[in-house]
Write a protein that holds these residues in place. Structure first.
Motif, PDB file in Angstrom:
ATOM      1  N   PRO A  85       0.677  -1.249  -0.076  1.00 48.48           N
ATOM      2  CA  PRO A  85      -0.077  -0.016   0.054  1.00 48.48           C
ATOM      3  C   PRO A  85       0.795   1.210   0.156  1.00 48.48           C
ATOM      4  CG  PRO A  85      -0.936  -1.515   1.672  1.00 48.48           C
ATOM      5  CD  PRO A  85       0.422  -2.045   1.223  1.00 48.48           C
ATOM      6  N   GLU A  86       1.847   1.036   0.490  1.00 52.41           N
ATOM      7  CA  GLU A  86       2.792   2.478   0.657  1.00 52.41           C
ATOM      8  C   GLU A  86       3.516   2.970  -0.684  1.00 52.41           C
ATOM      9  OE1 GLU A  86       2.761   4.480   3.363  1.00 52.41           O
ATOM     10  OE2 GLU A  86       1.418   3.017   4.351  1.00 52.41           O
ATOM     11  N   THR A  87       3.783   1.921  -1.573  1.00 50.97           N
ATOM     12  CA  THR A  87       4.685   2.216  -2.558  1.00 50.97           C
ATOM     13  C   THR A  87       3.865   1.686  -3.994  1.00 50.97           C
ATOM     14  OG1 THR A  87       5.863   0.285  -2.131  1.00 50.97           O
ATOM     15  CG2 THR A  87       6.794   2.519  -1.370  1.00 50.97           C
ATOM     16  N   SER A  88       3.261   0.754  -3.939  1.00 47.76           N
ATOM     17  CA  SER A  88       2.751   0.279  -5.186  1.00 47.76           C
ATOM     18  C   SER A  88       1.875   1.106  -5.946  1.00 47.76           C
ATOM     19  CB  SER A  88       2.027  -1.180  -5.069  1.00 47.76           C
ATOM     20  OG  SER A  88       3.022  -2.185  -4.903  1.00 47.76           O
ATOM     21  N   SER A  89       1.569   0.783  -7.189  1.00 45.05           N
ATOM     22  CA  SER A  89       0.653   1.658  -7.967  1.00 45.05           C
ATOM     23  C   SER A  89       1.237   3.060  -8.427  1.00 45.05           C
ATOM     24  CB  SER A  89      -0.706   1.789  -7.500  1.00 45.05           C
ATOM     25  OG  SER A  89      -1.621   2.208  -8.484  1.00 45.05           O
ATOM     26  N   MET A  90       2.587   2.812  -8.749  1.00 41.69           N
ATOM     27  CA  MET A  90       3.471   3.932  -9.264  1.00 41.69           C
ATOM     28  C   MET A  90       3.321   4.009 -10.761  1.00 41.69           C
ATOM     29  SD  MET A  90       4.831   5.257  -6.380  1.00 41.69           S
ATOM     30  CE  MET A  90       3.161   4.746  -5.785  1.00 41.69           C
ATOM     31  N   LEU A  91       3.572   5.380 -11.145  1.00 43.93           N
ATOM     32  CA  LEU A  91       3.504   5.771 -12.882  1.00 43.93           C
ATOM     33  C   LEU A  91       4.694   6.302 -13.205  1.00 43.93           C
ATOM     34  CD1 LEU A  91       0.040   7.806 -12.635  1.00 43.93           C
ATOM     35  CD2 LEU A  91       0.473   5.280 -13.305  1.00 43.93           C
ATOM     36  N   ALA A  92       5.015   6.141 -14.469  1.00 46.33           N
ATOM     37  CA  ALA A  92       6.295   6.526 -15.029  1.00 46.33           C
ATOM     38  C   ALA A  92       5.516   7.127 -16.704  1.00 46.33           C
ATOM     39  CB  ALA A  92       7.394   5.440 -15.145  1.00 46.33           C
TER      40      ALA A  92
END
Length: 563
Positions: free
Chosen positions: A134-141
């Motif tokens: 929950p703290e870091t996943s679902s990031m975008l580039a």
């Protein structure tokens, strides 16, 4: 009925100073921001809000901090938006996650939402995942052609401007991807808990780093990738396959992060505590040039970006600390202009008076108890700055629960405070605290009540460390020992108009009935052997605590009245 003594121990606040050009503090007591992005036209902060943490987007005017709009898409449960990036056409993407229940960990769905600058949703998709950080996943580039890589734990998707997947890659070792960075569609770089890897379009993998320490703040350019391991800024050059390390001065850059500035130079900044230091990395020489020290006073900085010589800061302020599982943080946004500093208000709580109004002792196990207390009091609020304010707020910490917290309040007072003026405002508070059973049979309960004050809402306070006063309230049972007994019979239970109370082998002396606020609603002298009938027809339906005093002690039983 046992008597309770109340002891008060005071904690004292500290102080620190700073100024800013504008600031925005969410007026909602549960909002927290975790990521931001900014253009000349719009500032967007994402995170979660509400009593039960639902994903939330906040859009501000980047020039003056005025709230443009807020959005929490309907139907979302416990979760958050975790990242935001602007596309070249001014639209932006936000990603995050939700789960079906805050109480059962699992059943996650990742979110990807595309919006325009007015907050209209252009596309939205959700995807179930087995595991998520929950703290870091679902990031975008995002890429130069406005496509983007979307990391959802153990998978990465290449998403077109229409929101549809054009390609996907699955982690070969099932390790969740915690960070992602990319500059073109031919490859992307990811970080796991213990490694940094390049994933090519053909799914081949190159290892850049693999040790026992978690990489932080991963970024990439067309030629190199950078990340932090402890106080070392590490880099990997694609063409030469060279891996280099540069030790960063932790006295200046405590828990640093890195990002590409507008001119594509690499900026690093400290995040642990103010003042926040900023430097520039020369990639050719590996040297760091010290640039600036921001006169900010916030206790947590999550993200910093530069625009037109100004710095945008995003972090958490006002309610630092934790109660149980709950982090007590309000999100803030600040734009700092070094050339034009504006005065900042400074509202603090200068004194605190607390009174115990009522209580009830609750048995939660064979030998374990909790006490529910209702407090009221007066907070003395002072204006320490040299500018007059016409509004301030008073708030408290939360208690209990995982995310749907109880007990916390947040009240805005439209009261004008001149410099050095102090006013008194009332507050009330409910607390549930565990009880310690002493060897002599006495009960002791201790609870910390913290009251927070702040400058006019949506403005950062010049000195947030004088915003807090706490009192430790210690309640001690000094008379009768409350002993649980399986010999106490209360029937029928639930009851309607009368209830039979039987304490086998003991002489009954007095019965007392309390509601769950601790208010005495019935007191009856008995003086008869082991059994009595009690008339409860005048009492309202609800839950009560029955205390039975006998010649051998005091016993308790919960009673339900239903009609």
């Amino acid at each position: 009925m046992p008597r309770f003594l109340l002891f008060l121990l005071a904690y004292f606040p500290l102080s620190l100073l700073a100024q800013n050009s504008f600031s925005y503090v969410s007026p909602h007591k549960w909002d927290e921001y975790v990521a931001m992005d900014v253009t000349n036209d719009l500032f967007v902060a994402v995170g979660h809000g509400g009593e039960c943490d639902y994903p939330k987007i906040t859009a501000l005017d980047p020039d003056n901090g005025t709230l443009r709009w807020e959005l929490s898409p309907a139907g979302f449960s416990f979760g958050r938006y975790a990242d935001v990036v602007f596309a070249s056409d001014g639209t932006f993407w936000v990603s995050g996650w939700v789960q079906d229940s805050e109480d059962i960990w699992g059943n996650f769905r990742t979110l990807l939402t595309h919006l325009d600058q007015e907050g209209n949703i252009l596309s939205h998709r959700e995807q179930e995942v087995m595991e998520v950080s929950p703290e870091t996943s679902s990031m975008l580039a995002i890429l130069p052609d406005d496509r983007l890589f979307w990391n959802i734990g153990t998978e990465v998707h290449l998403v077109g401007t229409d929101g549809l997947t054009q390609g996907s890659w699955i982690s070969t070792n099932e390790s969740p991807y915690l960070q992602i960075a990319a500059v073109n569609p031919d490859f992307f770089v990811v970080a796991t808990a213990f490694g940094v890897y390049r994933i090519n379009a053909d799914a081949s993998v190159s290892t850049y780093y693999e040790e026992d320490e978690t990489p932080r703040s991963l970024i990439t350019s067309a030629d190199q990738a950078w990340w932090f391991i402890g106080d070392q800024l590490q880099s990997f050059t694609y063409a030469t396959q060279e891996h280099e390390s540069l030790v960063v001065d932790t006295s200046l850059y405590s828990l640093p992060r890195i990002y590409f500035a507008e001119n594509e130079t690499i900026t690093l900044y400290s995040t642990k505590e103010p003042p926040f230091e900023i430097g520039s990395l020369d990639t050719a020489t590996g040297e760091i040039t010290y640039l600036n020290s921001l006169p900010a006073v916030q206790r947590h900085l999550y993200q910093l970006q530069e625009q037109d010589g100004d710095y945008f800061l995003l972090g958490g302020d006002l309610f630092e600390g934790s109660v149980g599982y709950r982090r007590l943080v309000n999100g803030f946004v600040e734009r700092i202009q070094q050339e034009t500093m504006s005065p900042r208000p400074d509202i603090g709580v200068s004194n605190l008076f607390v009174t115990l109004d009522s209580f009830s002792l609750l048995q939660v196990g064979p030998e374990s108890f909790k006490i529910s207390c209702h407090f009221s009091g007066i907070a003395e609020v002072s204006n320490y700055a040299d500018i007059t304010v016409d509004q301030f707020f008073v708030s408290s910490q939360a208690f209990g629960g995982f995310n749907c917290v109880e007990g916390r309040f947040n009240e805005i007072f439209d009261i004008t405070l001149a410099p050095e003026e102090t006013v008194s405002v009332p507050f009330s508070y409910r607390a549930v605290t565990g009880v310690i059973v002493e060897p002599n049979g006495d009960f002791t309960a201790e609870h910390d009540i913290c009251i927070f004050t702040g400058a006019p809402n949506r403005q950062l306070d010049m000195d947030p460390l004088n915003n807090t006063q706490c009192e430790t309230l210690v309640l001690v049972n000094t008379e009768d020992q409350l002993i649980p007994s399986d010999k106490l019979l209360v029937f029928p239970n639930p009851a309607q108009n009368a209830v039979q109370v039987q304490q086998l082998g003991q002489y009954l002396e007095r019965l007392e009935l309390f509601d769950l606020t601790g208010r005495l609603v019935l007191s009856q002298k008995v003086e008869q052997y082991d059994q009595v009938q009690v008339n409860i027809s005048s009492l309202a339906t609800g839950q009560y605590i029955l205390l039975v005093q006998t010649d051998q002690g005091v016993h308790r039983q919960q009673l339900s009245i239903q009609r």
